[in-house]
Design a protein around this motif. Sequence first.
Motif, PDB file in Angstrom:
ATOM      1  N   ALA A 210      18.477 -64.055 -62.115  1.00 44.57           N
ATOM      2  CA  ALA A 210      17.289 -63.262 -62.420  1.00 44.57           C
ATOM      3  C   ALA A 210      17.269 -61.968 -61.617  1.00 44.57           C
ATOM      4  O   ALA A 210      16.912 -60.894 -62.130  1.00 44.57           O
ATOM      5  CB  ALA A 210      16.030 -64.085 -62.126  1.00 44.57           C
ATOM      6  N   ASN A 211      17.680 -62.050 -60.357  1.00 48.33           N
ATOM      7  CA  ASN A 211      17.706 -60.846 -59.529  1.00 48.33           C
ATOM      8  C   ASN A 211      18.722 -59.830 -60.058  1.00 48.33           C
ATOM      9  O   ASN A 211      18.452 -58.620 -60.112  1.00 48.33           O
ATOM     10  CB  ASN A 211      18.033 -61.233 -58.088  1.00 48.33           C
ATOM     11  CG  ASN A 211      18.088 -60.032 -57.168  1.00 48.33           C
ATOM     12  OD1 ASN A 211      17.072 -59.416 -56.865  1.00 48.33           O
ATOM     13  ND2 ASN A 211      19.284 -59.698 -56.718  1.00 48.33           N
ATOM     14  N   ALA A 212      19.899 -60.348 -60.465  1.00 43.69           N
ATOM     15  CA  ALA A 212      20.910 -59.433 -61.000  1.00 43.69           C
ATOM     16  C   ALA A 212      20.439 -58.788 -62.295  1.00 43.69           C
ATOM     17  O   ALA A 212      20.627 -57.579 -62.517  1.00 43.69           O
ATOM     18  CB  ALA A 212      22.214 -60.194 -61.232  1.00 43.69           C
ATOM     19  N   GLN A 213      19.809 -59.558 -63.171  1.00 46.45           N
ATOM     20  CA  GLN A 213      19.330 -59.009 -64.432  1.00 46.45           C
ATOM     21  C   GLN A 213      18.202 -58.007 -64.205  1.00 46.45           C
ATOM     22  O   GLN A 213      18.127 -56.969 -64.875  1.00 46.45           O
ATOM     23  CB  GLN A 213      18.884 -60.151 -65.341  1.00 46.45           C
ATOM     24  CG  GLN A 213      20.048 -61.001 -65.834  1.00 46.45           C
ATOM     25  CD  GLN A 213      19.611 -62.364 -66.330  1.00 46.45           C
ATOM     26  OE1 GLN A 213      18.457 -62.760 -66.161  1.00 46.45           O
ATOM     27  NE2 GLN A 213      20.549 -63.086 -66.940  1.00 46.45           N
ATOM     28  N   ALA A 214      17.334 -58.296 -63.257  1.00 48.95           N
ATOM     29  CA  ALA A 214      16.263 -57.352 -62.954  1.00 48.95           C
ATOM     30  C   ALA A 214      16.823 -56.060 -62.355  1.00 48.95           C
ATOM     31  O   ALA A 214      16.333 -54.958 -62.648  1.00 48.95           O
ATOM     32  CB  ALA A 214      15.262 -57.995 -61.991  1.00 48.95           C
ATOM     33  N   SER A 215      17.856 -56.193 -61.532  1.00 49.68           N
ATOM     34  CA  SER A 215      18.466 -54.992 -60.945  1.00 49.68           C
ATOM     35  C   SER A 215      19.105 -54.123 -62.029  1.00 49.68           C
ATOM     36  O   SER A 215      18.990 -52.883 -62.006  1.00 49.68           O
ATOM     37  CB  SER A 215      19.512 -55.398 -59.916  1.00 49.68           C
ATOM     38  OG  SER A 215      18.925 -56.141 -58.859  1.00 49.68           O
ATOM     39  N   VAL A 216      19.763 -54.754 -62.991  1.00 51.47           N
ATOM     40  CA  VAL A 216      20.357 -54.000 -64.096  1.00 51.47           C
ATOM     41  C   VAL A 216      19.276 -53.294 -64.903  1.00 51.47           C
ATOM     42  O   VAL A 216      19.404 -52.117 -65.276  1.00 51.47           O
ATOM     43  CB  VAL A 216      21.198 -54.939 -64.983  1.00 51.47           C
ATOM     44  CG1 VAL A 216      21.635 -54.220 -66.251  1.00 51.47           C
ATOM     45  CG2 VAL A 216      22.414 -55.452 -64.219  1.00 51.47           C
ATOM     46  N   ALA A 217      18.202 -54.012 -65.172  1.00 53.23           N
ATOM     47  CA  ALA A 217      17.120 -53.410 -65.948  1.00 53.23           C
ATOM     48  C   ALA A 217      16.504 -52.219 -65.217  1.00 53.23           C
ATOM     49  O   ALA A 217      16.219 -51.163 -65.809  1.00 53.23           O
ATOM     50  CB  ALA A 217      16.050 -54.459 -66.239  1.00 53.23           C
ATOM     51  N   PHE A 221      16.649 -48.333 -66.626  1.00 57.47           N
ATOM     52  CA  PHE A 221      15.336 -48.171 -67.244  1.00 57.47           C
ATOM     53  C   PHE A 221      15.159 -46.781 -67.869  1.00 57.47           C
ATOM     54  O   PHE A 221      14.655 -46.640 -68.984  1.00 57.47           O
ATOM     55  CB  PHE A 221      14.252 -48.424 -66.195  1.00 57.47           C
ATOM     56  CG  PHE A 221      12.857 -48.364 -66.759  1.00 57.47           C
ATOM     57  CD1 PHE A 221      12.336 -49.435 -67.467  1.00 57.47           C
ATOM     58  CD2 PHE A 221      12.071 -47.226 -66.598  1.00 57.47           C
ATOM     59  CE1 PHE A 221      11.048 -49.372 -67.996  1.00 57.47           C
ATOM     60  CE2 PHE A 221      10.797 -47.160 -67.123  1.00 57.47           C
ATOM     61  CZ  PHE A 221      10.274 -48.240 -67.822  1.00 57.47           C
ATOM     62  N   ASP A 222      15.590 -45.737 -67.177  1.00 52.92           N
ATOM     63  CA  ASP A 222      15.375 -44.365 -67.673  1.00 52.92           C
ATOM     64  C   ASP A 222      16.488 -43.889 -68.593  1.00 52.92           C
ATOM     65  O   ASP A 222      16.242 -43.109 -69.516  1.00 52.92           O
ATOM     66  CB  ASP A 222      15.245 -43.398 -66.482  1.00 52.92           C
ATOM     67  CG  ASP A 222      13.991 -43.690 -65.653  1.00 52.92           C
ATOM     68  OD1 ASP A 222      12.974 -44.083 -66.253  1.00 52.92           O
ATOM     69  OD2 ASP A 222      14.053 -43.547 -64.406  1.00 52.92           O
ATOM     70  N   THR A 223      17.711 -44.344 -68.373  1.00 49.28           N
ATOM     71  CA  THR A 223      18.843 -43.791 -69.130  1.00 49.28           C
ATOM     72  C   THR A 223      19.185 -44.595 -70.385  1.00 49.28           C
ATOM     73  O   THR A 223      19.585 -44.019 -71.399  1.00 49.28           O
ATOM     74  CB  THR A 223      20.072 -43.718 -68.218  1.00 49.28           C
ATOM     75  OG1 THR A 223      20.373 -45.036 -67.738  1.00 49.28           O
ATOM     76  CG2 THR A 223      19.812 -42.791 -67.036  1.00 49.28           C
ATOM     77  N   PRO A 225      17.272 -47.299 -72.476  1.00 47.56           N
ATOM     78  CA  PRO A 225      16.130 -48.194 -72.737  1.00 47.56           C
ATOM     79  C   PRO A 225      16.523 -49.457 -73.507  1.00 47.56           C
ATOM     80  O   PRO A 225      16.007 -50.548 -73.221  1.00 47.56           O
ATOM     81  CB  PRO A 225      15.176 -47.317 -73.529  1.00 47.56           C
ATOM     82  CG  PRO A 225      15.583 -45.921 -73.223  1.00 47.56           C
ATOM     83  CD  PRO A 225      17.048 -45.940 -72.998  1.00 47.56           C
ATOM     84  N   GLU A 226      17.416 -49.341 -74.476  1.00 51.00           N
ATOM     85  CA  GLU A 226      17.773 -50.501 -75.280  1.00 51.00           C
ATOM     86  C   GLU A 226      18.490 -51.566 -74.436  1.00 51.00           C
ATOM     87  O   GLU A 226      18.231 -52.770 -74.553  1.00 51.00           O
ATOM     88  CB  GLU A 226      18.658 -50.080 -76.451  1.00 51.00           C
ATOM     89  CG  GLU A 226      17.931 -49.252 -77.501  1.00 51.00           C
ATOM     90  CD  GLU A 226      16.744 -50.001 -78.085  1.00 51.00           C
ATOM     91  OE1 GLU A 226      16.853 -51.241 -78.247  1.00 51.00           O
ATOM     92  OE2 GLU A 226      15.704 -49.380 -78.344  1.00 51.00           O
ATOM     93  N   GLN A 227      19.403 -51.104 -73.575  1.00 51.86           N
ATOM     94  CA  GLN A 227      20.096 -52.060 -72.703  1.00 51.86           C
ATOM     95  C   GLN A 227      19.137 -52.659 -71.676  1.00 51.86           C
ATOM     96  O   GLN A 227      19.263 -53.815 -71.276  1.00 51.86           O
ATOM     97  CB  GLN A 227      21.259 -51.364 -72.001  1.00 51.86           C
ATOM     98  CG  GLN A 227      22.211 -52.343 -71.304  1.00 51.86           C
ATOM     99  CD  GLN A 227      23.486 -51.650 -70.847  1.00 51.86           C
ATOM    100  OE1 GLN A 227      23.729 -50.499 -71.204  1.00 51.86           O
ATOM    101  NE2 GLN A 227      24.275 -52.357 -70.057  1.00 51.86           N
ATOM    102  N   THR A 228      18.164 -51.830 -71.274  1.00 48.15           N
ATOM    103  CA  THR A 228      17.141 -52.350 -70.367  1.00 48.15           C
ATOM    104  C   THR A 228      16.355 -53.471 -71.027  1.00 48.15           C
ATOM    105  O   THR A 228      16.064 -54.505 -70.415  1.00 48.15           O
ATOM    106  CB  THR A 228      16.184 -51.220 -69.951  1.00 48.15           C
ATOM    107  OG1 THR A 228      16.924 -50.209 -69.268  1.00 48.15           O
ATOM    108  CG2 THR A 228      15.084 -51.753 -69.044  1.00 48.15           C
ATOM    109  N   ARG A 229      16.000 -53.244 -72.322  1.00 51.01           N
ATOM    110  CA  ARG A 229      15.277 -54.287 -73.045  1.00 51.01           C
ATOM    111  C   ARG A 229      16.114 -55.569 -73.123  1.00 51.01           C
ATOM    112  O   ARG A 229      15.589 -56.678 -72.943  1.00 51.01           O
ATOM    113  CB  ARG A 229      14.925 -53.790 -74.439  1.00 51.01           C
ATOM    114  CG  ARG A 229      14.110 -54.802 -75.260  1.00 51.01           C
ATOM    115  CD  ARG A 229      13.798 -54.247 -76.641  1.00 51.01           C
ATOM    116  NE  ARG A 229      13.001 -53.024 -76.514  1.00 51.01           N
ATOM    117  CZ  ARG A 229      11.675 -53.019 -76.393  1.00 51.01           C
ATOM    118  NH1 ARG A 229      11.024 -54.171 -76.331  1.00 51.01           N
ATOM    119  NH2 ARG A 229      11.021 -51.889 -76.297  1.00 51.01           N
ATOM    120  N   ALA A 230      17.410 -55.428 -73.376  1.00 49.97           N
ATOM    121  CA  ALA A 230      18.280 -56.612 -73.447  1.00 49.97           C
ATOM    122  C   ALA A 230      18.329 -57.337 -72.103  1.00 49.97           C
ATOM    123  O   ALA A 230      18.294 -58.576 -72.043  1.00 49.97           O
ATOM    124  CB  ALA A 230      19.677 -56.204 -73.886  1.00 49.97           C
TER     125      ALA A 230
END
Length: 415
Positions: A210-217, A221-223, A225-230
């Motif tokens: 969860a921490n790794a996924q949150a860090s990726v998001a 987040f700014d560059t 958005p679609e990958q952030t949503r995933a």
Amino acid sequence: MGRGEGGGHRPRGTRWREGGVLVTAFVLCLFGGVIHVDDTLSAPPLTAYLVAVASCAVLPARRRAPLATLAATTAIGVLVPLLGLLLSPPIVAPAVIAAYAYALAAPTERRAAGAVSLSAAALLLASTPLFGDLSWQDASRMGTMAAVPLMAGVLGRSTRNRRAYLTAVQERALRAEETRDSEARRRVDEERVRIARELHDLVAHQITLANAQASVAAHLFDTRPEQTRASLDELVETTSNALDELRATVGLLRRTGDAATPEEPAPGLSRLPTLLESFRTAGLEVAVRHEGTARPLPPGVDLTAYRIAQEALTNVTKHAGTGTARLRLDWSRDQLTLTVADDGPGTVPPPDHTPGYGLIGMRERATAVGGHLTAVHRPEGGFLVTARLPLPPARDASRPPGPPPPADEPPDATA
């Protein structure tokens, strides 16, 4: 208890009992002094009083010096015929009491039998008429004089054996109770360690993902958005899985009575592809390599191999500072060797960082199934975890773990 017990005085009940023994012995001695050879009775002479007083005076020492007390009372009994008295069982009552006391206190049966037999022999000889014919009354009295000390010795030894038996029974019961208590504490400790290990493996793995996924998001987040949503969707799925597993674990802990088969089978190597996919979504690519022929594993070994792989890869995600790792399963005739390696530079923990229990838990798991685990820094960089787990014959395996996980990527020759 007596008022002066702390100063060495006997308890009041013991003093009363001792007084009763002395009075009884004194009365019996006097009664023996009034019996004559022709079975007539008369007032006890002065010598009867002397014998009674002398014999009873040494009786209180029978607990501190039982052998000396037996010798003294027997000697007084031998002197009875020389004082003009008839040697009969009542007049040697103190010697009978001393024989019982010595048999009760003697360290061995041989010593008890020897001393009591000598006392009986001495009284037998003293009761033998030196002049005249031996009548049946004399023979009966002689037999009684020899038998009474012997019977007292047998009774004393039986009492000693009975007390020793009761003491041994009490000690065994006490040791059994202590053993039960220590066994219960040991089982509670083992269960607490097992629960802590399971919760650590579960929570550490899910929270790390969860921490790794949150860090990726956060990073995208700014560059993107679609990958952030995933990444956020994967984060939601990871936390949902973590909650489900925690609920299942808590449900098992709250279950009372004898548990039947668990609601879900314990994880094993058959779930390794799902585990590797969860790490891939967290940014860690794991290359898998198999050597040898996979075979069914007992449930304990299967779970241990899965948890060690899970924890080792979790540590790579948290501490290695790299996006790749290698997992190798080497199947030999009697051993499964599981290795997890990475080439990461590692991360420096903050000064206030508290060491975790991951390596401790992996070693405990390996030891619990008869295996061995090592974790070392590689000379060329990175970290290497090696677990060697025993493999019983195939007929001893209680359940197959399913087909071995496929190698998702080409074999890595450096694993």
